[in-house]
Design an enzyme around this catalytic site. Structure first.
Site, PDB file in Angstrom:
ATOM      1  N   ARG A 299       0.834  -1.212   0.000  1.00  0.00           N
ATOM      2  CA  ARG A 299       0.000   0.000   0.000  1.00  0.00           C
ATOM      3  C   ARG A 299       0.872   1.267   0.000  1.00  0.00           C
ATOM      4  NH1 ARG A 299      -2.628  -4.127  -0.268  1.00  0.00           N
ATOM      5  NH2 ARG A 299      -4.562  -4.575   0.870  1.00  0.00           N
TER       6      ARG A 299
ATOM      7  N   SER B 209     -10.588   1.334   4.620  1.00  0.00           N
ATOM      8  CA  SER B 209      -9.814   1.075   5.848  1.00  0.00           C
ATOM      9  C   SER B 209      -9.270   2.402   6.374  1.00  0.00           C
ATOM     10  CB  SER B 209      -8.626   0.171   5.547  1.00  0.00           C
ATOM     11  OG  SER B 209      -9.062  -0.998   4.916  1.00  0.00           O
TER      12      SER B 209
ATOM     13  N   GLU C 119      -4.496   5.428   7.267  1.00  0.00           N
ATOM     14  CA  GLU C 119      -4.269   5.200   5.825  1.00  0.00           C
ATOM     15  C   GLU C 119      -4.627   6.411   4.949  1.00  0.00           C
ATOM     16  OE1 GLU C 119      -5.016   1.340   3.655  1.00  0.00           O
ATOM     17  OE2 GLU C 119      -6.377   2.612   2.530  1.00  0.00           O
TER      18      GLU C 119
HETATM   19  P1  FAD Z   1      -8.144  10.190  -4.066  1.00  0.00           P
HETATM   20  O1  FAD Z   1      -8.707   9.839  -2.728  1.00  0.00           O
HETATM   21  O2  FAD Z   1      -8.795  11.278  -4.812  1.00  0.00           O
HETATM   22  O3  FAD Z   1      -6.586  10.510  -3.895  1.00  0.00           O
HETATM   23  C1  FAD Z   1      -5.751   9.655  -3.162  1.00  0.00           C
HETATM   24  C2  FAD Z   1      -4.317  10.192  -3.266  1.00  0.00           C
HETATM   25  O4  FAD Z   1      -3.859  10.075  -4.600  1.00  0.00           O
HETATM   26  C3  FAD Z   1      -4.204  11.674  -2.913  1.00  0.00           C
HETATM   27  O5  FAD Z   1      -2.968  11.880  -2.278  1.00  0.00           O
HETATM   28  C4  FAD Z   1      -4.226  12.354  -4.268  1.00  0.00           C
HETATM   29  O6  FAD Z   1      -3.580  13.625  -4.262  1.00  0.00           O
HETATM   30  C5  FAD Z   1      -3.462  11.346  -5.112  1.00  0.00           C
HETATM   31  N1  FAD Z   1      -3.840  11.369  -6.532  1.00  0.00           N
HETATM   32  C6  FAD Z   1      -5.070  11.200  -7.059  1.00  0.00           C
HETATM   33  N2  FAD Z   1      -5.028  11.239  -8.400  1.00  0.00           N
HETATM   34  C7  FAD Z   1      -3.730  11.440  -8.731  1.00  0.00           C
HETATM   35  C8  FAD Z   1      -3.033  11.582  -9.966  1.00  0.00           C
HETATM   36  N3  FAD Z   1      -3.657  11.532 -11.159  1.00  0.00           N
HETATM   37  N4  FAD Z   1      -1.678  11.789  -9.925  1.00  0.00           N
HETATM   38  C9  FAD Z   1      -1.020  11.857  -8.740  1.00  0.00           C
HETATM   39  N5  FAD Z   1      -1.632  11.729  -7.545  1.00  0.00           N
HETATM   40  C10 FAD Z   1      -2.965  11.520  -7.540  1.00  0.00           C
HETATM   41  N6  FAD Z   1      -7.814   0.810  -1.265  1.00  0.00           N
HETATM   42  C11 FAD Z   1      -7.131  -0.344  -1.498  1.00  0.00           C
HETATM   43  O7  FAD Z   1      -5.907  -0.309  -1.704  1.00  0.00           O
HETATM   44  N7  FAD Z   1      -7.764  -1.549  -1.468  1.00  0.00           N
HETATM   45  C12 FAD Z   1      -9.078  -1.677  -1.248  1.00  0.00           C
HETATM   46  O8  FAD Z   1      -9.612  -2.765  -1.268  1.00  0.00           O
HETATM   47  C13 FAD Z   1      -9.838  -0.475  -0.999  1.00  0.00           C
HETATM   48  N8  FAD Z   1     -11.147  -0.543  -0.717  1.00  0.00           N
HETATM   49  C14 FAD Z   1     -11.847   0.602  -0.454  1.00  0.00           C
HETATM   50  C15 FAD Z   1     -13.204   0.478  -0.143  1.00  0.00           C
HETATM   51  C16 FAD Z   1     -13.960   1.622   0.113  1.00  0.00           C
HETATM   52  C17 FAD Z   1     -15.435   1.483   0.437  1.00  0.00           C
HETATM   53  C18 FAD Z   1     -13.336   2.898   0.068  1.00  0.00           C
HETATM   54  C19 FAD Z   1     -14.156   4.132   0.310  1.00  0.00           C
HETATM   55  C20 FAD Z   1     -11.996   3.014  -0.200  1.00  0.00           C
HETATM   56  C21 FAD Z   1     -11.222   1.862  -0.464  1.00  0.00           C
HETATM   57  N9  FAD Z   1      -9.854   1.922  -0.765  1.00  0.00           N
HETATM   58  C22 FAD Z   1      -9.146   0.766  -1.020  1.00  0.00           C
HETATM   59  C23 FAD Z   1      -9.146   3.214  -0.761  1.00  0.00           C
HETATM   60  C24 FAD Z   1      -9.268   3.979  -2.118  1.00  0.00           C
HETATM   61  O9  FAD Z   1     -10.421   3.613  -2.819  1.00  0.00           O
HETATM   62  C25 FAD Z   1      -8.062   3.731  -3.023  1.00  0.00           C
HETATM   63  O10 FAD Z   1      -6.876   4.135  -2.400  1.00  0.00           O
HETATM   64  C26 FAD Z   1      -8.186   4.485  -4.366  1.00  0.00           C
HETATM   65  O11 FAD Z   1      -7.131   4.153  -5.230  1.00  0.00           O
HETATM   66  C27 FAD Z   1      -8.229   6.012  -4.193  1.00  0.00           C
HETATM   67  O12 FAD Z   1      -8.595   6.543  -5.458  1.00  0.00           O
HETATM   68  P2  FAD Z   1      -9.202   7.993  -5.607  1.00  0.00           P
HETATM   69  O13 FAD Z   1      -9.295   8.285  -7.068  1.00  0.00           O
HETATM   70  O14 FAD Z   1     -10.453   8.108  -4.841  1.00  0.00           O
HETATM   71  O15 FAD Z   1      -8.047   8.859  -4.958  1.00  0.00           O
HETATM   72  P1  NAP Z   2     -10.316 -10.134   5.351  1.00  0.00           P
HETATM   73  O1  NAP Z   2     -10.430 -10.999   4.145  1.00  0.00           O
HETATM   74  O2  NAP Z   2     -11.305 -10.291   6.453  1.00  0.00           O
HETATM   75  O3  NAP Z   2      -8.859 -10.301   5.957  1.00  0.00           O
HETATM   76  C1  NAP Z   2      -8.504  -9.607   7.157  1.00  0.00           C
HETATM   77  C2  NAP Z   2      -7.059  -9.170   7.045  1.00  0.00           C
HETATM   78  O4  NAP Z   2      -6.219 -10.315   6.971  1.00  0.00           O
HETATM   79  C3  NAP Z   2      -6.851  -8.345   5.821  1.00  0.00           C
HETATM   80  O5  NAP Z   2      -6.386  -7.135   6.271  1.00  0.00           O
HETATM   81  C4  NAP Z   2      -5.837  -9.085   4.976  1.00  0.00           C
HETATM   82  O6  NAP Z   2      -4.702  -8.304   4.660  1.00  0.00           O
HETATM   83  C5  NAP Z   2      -5.360 -10.240   5.863  1.00  0.00           C
HETATM   84  N1  NAP Z   2      -5.422 -11.520   5.144  1.00  0.00           N
HETATM   85  C6  NAP Z   2      -6.504 -12.348   5.015  1.00  0.00           C
HETATM   86  N2  NAP Z   2      -6.161 -13.474   4.346  1.00  0.00           N
HETATM   87  C7  NAP Z   2      -4.854 -13.344   4.037  1.00  0.00           C
HETATM   88  C8  NAP Z   2      -3.931 -14.183   3.337  1.00  0.00           C
HETATM   89  N3  NAP Z   2      -4.290 -15.360   2.834  1.00  0.00           N
HETATM   90  N4  NAP Z   2      -2.671 -13.734   3.200  1.00  0.00           N
HETATM   91  C9  NAP Z   2      -2.284 -12.537   3.689  1.00  0.00           C
HETATM   92  N5  NAP Z   2      -3.126 -11.699   4.357  1.00  0.00           N
HETATM   93  C10 NAP Z   2      -4.375 -12.100   4.534  1.00  0.00           C
HETATM   94  O7  NAP Z   2     -10.276  -8.582   4.925  1.00  0.00           O
HETATM   95  P2  NAP Z   2     -11.454  -7.586   4.573  1.00  0.00           P
HETATM   96  O8  NAP Z   2     -11.468  -6.510   5.558  1.00  0.00           O
HETATM   97  O9  NAP Z   2     -12.706  -8.350   4.257  1.00  0.00           O
HETATM   98  O10 NAP Z   2     -10.914  -6.969   3.205  1.00  0.00           O
HETATM   99  C11 NAP Z   2     -10.802  -7.791   2.063  1.00  0.00           C
HETATM  100  C12 NAP Z   2      -9.705  -7.248   1.162  1.00  0.00           C
HETATM  101  O11 NAP Z   2     -10.083  -5.957   0.693  1.00  0.00           O
HETATM  102  C13 NAP Z   2      -8.376  -7.081   1.882  1.00  0.00           C
HETATM  103  O12 NAP Z   2      -7.340  -7.444   0.992  1.00  0.00           O
HETATM  104  C14 NAP Z   2      -8.317  -5.596   2.203  1.00  0.00           C
HETATM  105  O13 NAP Z   2      -6.986  -5.088   2.193  1.00  0.00           O
HETATM  106  C15 NAP Z   2      -9.113  -4.989   1.050  1.00  0.00           C
HETATM  107  N6  NAP Z   2      -9.774  -3.739   1.486  1.00  0.00           N
HETATM  108  C16 NAP Z   2      -8.999  -2.622   1.591  1.00  0.00           C
HETATM  109  C17 NAP Z   2      -9.567  -1.416   1.966  1.00  0.00           C
HETATM  110  C18 NAP Z   2      -8.741  -0.146   2.026  1.00  0.00           C
HETATM  111  O14 NAP Z   2      -9.320   0.924   2.127  1.00  0.00           O
HETATM  112  N7  NAP Z   2      -7.433  -0.215   1.965  1.00  0.00           N
HETATM  113  C19 NAP Z   2     -10.921  -1.353   2.274  1.00  0.00           C
HETATM  114  C20 NAP Z   2     -11.661  -2.522   2.192  1.00  0.00           C
HETATM  115  C21 NAP Z   2     -11.075  -3.723   1.797  1.00  0.00           C
HETATM  116  P3  NAP Z   2      -4.642  -7.248   3.453  1.00  0.00           P
HETATM  117  O15 NAP Z   2      -5.463  -6.086   3.908  1.00  0.00           O
HETATM  118  O16 NAP Z   2      -3.201  -6.944   3.354  1.00  0.00           O
HETATM  119  O17 NAP Z   2      -5.187  -7.886   2.223  1.00  0.00           O
END
Ligand code: FAD
Ligand code: NAP
Length: 339
Positions: A163, A237, A333
């Site tokens: 990430r 998250s 995050e």
């Molecule tokens: P923004 O929130 O608009 O920006 C994020 C950052 O990127 C800021 O610093 C911004 O300045 C920068 N940025 C945006 N566009 C550009 C560009 N063109 N060039 C340079 N910098 C830029 N994240 C995960 O990794 N895994 C997940 O599973 C995941 N699940 C999510 C679930 C939900 C319900 C929500 C609300 C969020 C989740 N996220 C997850 C977080 C988020 O969706 C991601 O990080 C996504 O990539 C952010 O995209 P955005 O366009 O909304 O970025």
């Molecule tokens: P989950 O499947 O309940 O798992 C809980 C946590 O355990 C997660 O954080 C995941 O890490 C880790 N995990 C589970 N199985 C794993 C494996 N086999 N090997 C390594 N790590 C493992 O998680 P959840 O909350 O439902 O989310 C599902 C996925 O969506 C996750 O990958 C999570 O990162 C992603 N997600 C991200 C965001 C965001 O905003 N960043 C929001 C929603 C969901 P990881 O998180 O590293 O995968």
């Protein structure tokens, strides 16, 4: 080009009431260059905004906000099994994944339904269900504010981590991502390392899962446990999963046998931050206009009229209690802007 006092309430997934002093949507490189010239001339701070789903925006954003609206999905090269696909930073990430599915190009199915735009996806090397953007990344084009030119960055140059990338860490603010290229395969190999996904996909019948099965499973599982931002404001998250040394992991595991942790490739242990927060008693907790989502403790929500101050108070209370109970310091995050 600039829209003054632009309302960003529906442009941040927390749904906070936010205004930008100057806002512009940019579709062409020459418009980007003139916008950057204005920004330099006025000495404005700059926020590049995507879908606003990984940001906590404060009430008033001084200076400039630009949104990169470069669109389009093109196949650049298509060898036997491998294709290079270039996609504009302004495309919606989930629509892009759907488009790849229709084109029969594979590798990113596990990242379905992640909100936001393609341009932001490399910033935190988005990941879910054991796949991260870096796994299929080829290269990207970005505007380098330091050299004032378009540059191509390779996988190594982006320095992707868990990430993380140069765009989030060492070089935050330097590059404006314009388009991204992915290396995709016409051969589908399911990635079912996560139990919830494997149970869902393999539980249905014994036939090998198709790309569509995995895509649908990811969408269904996510929809069942994550709030939809247009209904309940959130940024996914709220805290990162902490990574600890083996010794600390086993000390905690002795004390809390149900501790959820996974060993990473460096031999460290990634703990599930959601589990820590849940065990500290926060799931479903309400604090003024904000709260902790009742189906996933890692997600903090805006209950309608919440504020960034309330969110900060709640996150500090959670931080303190997890620190006290487990000795772990959680890191936030999403990016707060202005910082
Ligand atoms: P923004 O929130 O608009 O920006 C994020 C950052 O990127 C800021 O610093 C911004 O300045 C920068 N940025 C945006 N566009 C550009 C560009 N063109 N060039 C340079 N910098 C830029 N994240 C995960 O990794 N895994 C997940 O599973 C995941 N699940 C999510 C679930 C939900 C319900 C929500 C609300 C969020 C989740 N996220 C997850 C977080 C988020 O969706 C991601 O990080 C996504 O990539 C952010 O995209 P955005 O366009 O909304 O970025
Ligand atoms: P989950 O499947 O309940 O798992 C809980 C946590 O355990 C997660 O954080 C995941 O890490 C880790 N995990 C589970 N199985 C794993 C494996 N086999 N090997 C390594 N790590 C493992 O998680 P959840 O909350 O439902 O989310 C599902 C996925 O969506 C996750 O990958 C999570 O990162 C992603 N997600 C991200 C965001 C965001 O905003 N960043 C929001 C929603 C969901 P990881 O998180 O590293 O995968």
């Amino acid at each position: 080009m600039w829209e003054k006092e632009f309302n960003l309430t529906d442009r941040n997934s927390f749904g906070f009431n936010v205004k930008a002093e100057n806002y512009a949507a940019i579709t062409q490189i020459d418009t980007l260059e003139s916008a950057l010239a204005d920004i330099a001339e006025n000495n404005w701070p700059l926020l590049v905004l995507g879908g606003g789903s990984n940001l906590v925006l404060r009430q008033y954003i001084p200076g400039a906000v630009i949104s990169i609206a470069n669109m389009g999905i093109k196949v650049l090269a298509d060898d036997e099994d491998l294709a290079i696909v270039e996609v504009g930073a302004g495309e919606n990430w989930h629509h892009f994944i759907g488009h790849l599915l229709e084109m029969g190009l594979h590798g990113l199915e596990n990242l379905a339904l992640i909100p936001g735009n393609v341009g932001a996806a490399p910033v935190q090397n988005i990941g879910a269900y054991g796949v991260e953007l870096a796994d299929c990344f080829h290269s990207l084009t970005a505007y380098d504010r330091q050299t004032q030119s378009l540059v191509q960055l390779s996988l190594d140059e982006c320095d992707f981590g868990y990430r993380d990338s140069i765009f989030k860490s060492a070089e935050q603010g330097r590059y404006i991502i314009w388009n991204v290229r992915f290396k995709l395969s016409s051969v589908f190999v399911p990635r079912l390392g996560y139990k919830a996904l494997a149970d869902y996909v393999l539980g249905k019948d014994n036939a090998p899962p198709t790309a569509h099965d995995v895509y649908k499973a990811v969408c269904d599982i996510r929809s069942s446990k994550l709030p939809v931002p247009t209904e309940i404001g959130n940024a996914g998250s709220f805290f990162e999963n902490p990574v600890v040394a083996e010794k600390q992991y086993f000390e905690l595991k002795d004390k809390y046998p149900n501790l959820v942790g996974h060993k990473d490739s460096a031999g460290l242990y990634k703990l599930a931050a959601g589990w820590l927060i849940d065990q500290a008693g926060w799931k479903g907790y309400v604090h003024a206009g904000v709260g902790v989502y009742d189906k996933q403790a890692l997600v903090l929500v805006n209950r309608g009229k919440g504020t960034v101050d309330e969110l900060t108070e709640l996150s500090e209370m959670i931080f303190d209690s997890v620190k006290q109970k487990f000795g772990i310091s959680l890191c936030i995050e999403p990016r707060f802007y202005p910082a």
